[in-house]
Write an enzyme that holds these catalytic residues in place. Sequence first.
Site, PDB file in Angstrom:
ATOM      1  CB  SER A   1     -20.369  -2.017  51.961  1.00 59.24           C
ATOM      2  OG  SER A   1     -21.315  -2.520  52.746  1.00 59.24           O
TER       3      SER A   1
ATOM      4  CE1 TYR B   1     -22.375  -5.892  47.479  1.00 61.40           C
ATOM      5  CE2 TYR B   1     -22.651  -6.021  49.995  1.00 61.40           C
ATOM      6  CZ  TYR B   1     -22.597  -5.128  48.734  1.00 61.40           C
ATOM      7  OH  TYR B   1     -22.721  -3.997  48.807  1.00 61.40           O
TER       8      TYR B   1
END
Length: 360
Positions: A145, A158
């Site tokens: 990400s 996360y």
Amino acid sequence: MNPETGKTALITGASSGIGQELAKLFAQDGYNLVLVGRSDDKLDRLGEVFKSNYGTQQITVIHKDLAQEDAAQDVYDQIKAKGIIVNVLVNDAGVGLYGLFATDTDWEREKSMIHLNVLSLTQMTKLFLYDMLARNEGKILNLASLLSITPTPLMAVYAGTKAYVYNFTQSLVNELKDTNVTITALLPNATDTDFFNKADAENTKVTDELQDPVMVAKAGYDALMAGKPKIVPGGFKNKSYEVMAYVAPQETLAALMRDKMSQKPDPEEKEASISLAWGIGFGIAVIAGIALTIGYKNTSDFQRARYRYKAKSIGDSLSDTLSSVLNTAVSSVVEAYQTTKEKAQKLADKEQEVQEEVVA
């Protein structure tokens, strides 16, 4: 015949979002598929669609929750028992969780997320990579990400798991450089999937900037096939985020991401903030315009030229920098500043013309 026809791609998280779009791309290129996900009928229906639309010859569905202990080992054992050779591994499955780490988030959900995003991905990579190296052939795509390269308050755990995925993948890139096995990290920005709903982050500001999962998947697929070490989909804007993550102070990045991850304001609060920005902006614009006029009138021709150039450079820089931070409100402020500046310059030019006529 497509040279990939008959090869097998294993995709986790294929029931929706980026994973589903990647599975479509593999099916279109003639790959057999192994689809791994939790026990529901989505993958079964998806398999039927692929057979019907793309003529996929072999589709194997494995119902497994990869957040559970030893789930990756069980998937691998089932694949071996079926005699399937996995040519491409896509570690797409992952979840997020939103909130302040100390007070808002639940440890059991965080533990499950760490297991899925980190432990299962690592074990899946280890098991299938060993076989790929034995054949000296294979490809792996790991979903990281853009958050993997920047601190992200309100999604701290996360982002930490994705930082692991990115670092882990780039380390393996080096370890595999003298082989015919490649590994690629996909670093998308916020994408229009069910991710934010499941993470309890559906009302955050970042959801106003969601990207198309079809575009993200295609960029990841192309990078995987080309053997690239990483890919940031989305063009110049996301590339600029990547560069900023490498050069900007961590405190600045954390503040920026805290704002992006914060809740959207109520419409009334948003209107009030824009009105306040307008008021401040007009005040700055008026003062800047007056200063520009006075300074312009009291300088030589050479200094005026310099003044014009510097004013334009500052205005352009101010516009570029602030618009990226405050978006609509700041754009309004900059426009007001530019308008006032232009009016001041026209006034000064007119006065100069009058003075020249008097002298003549």
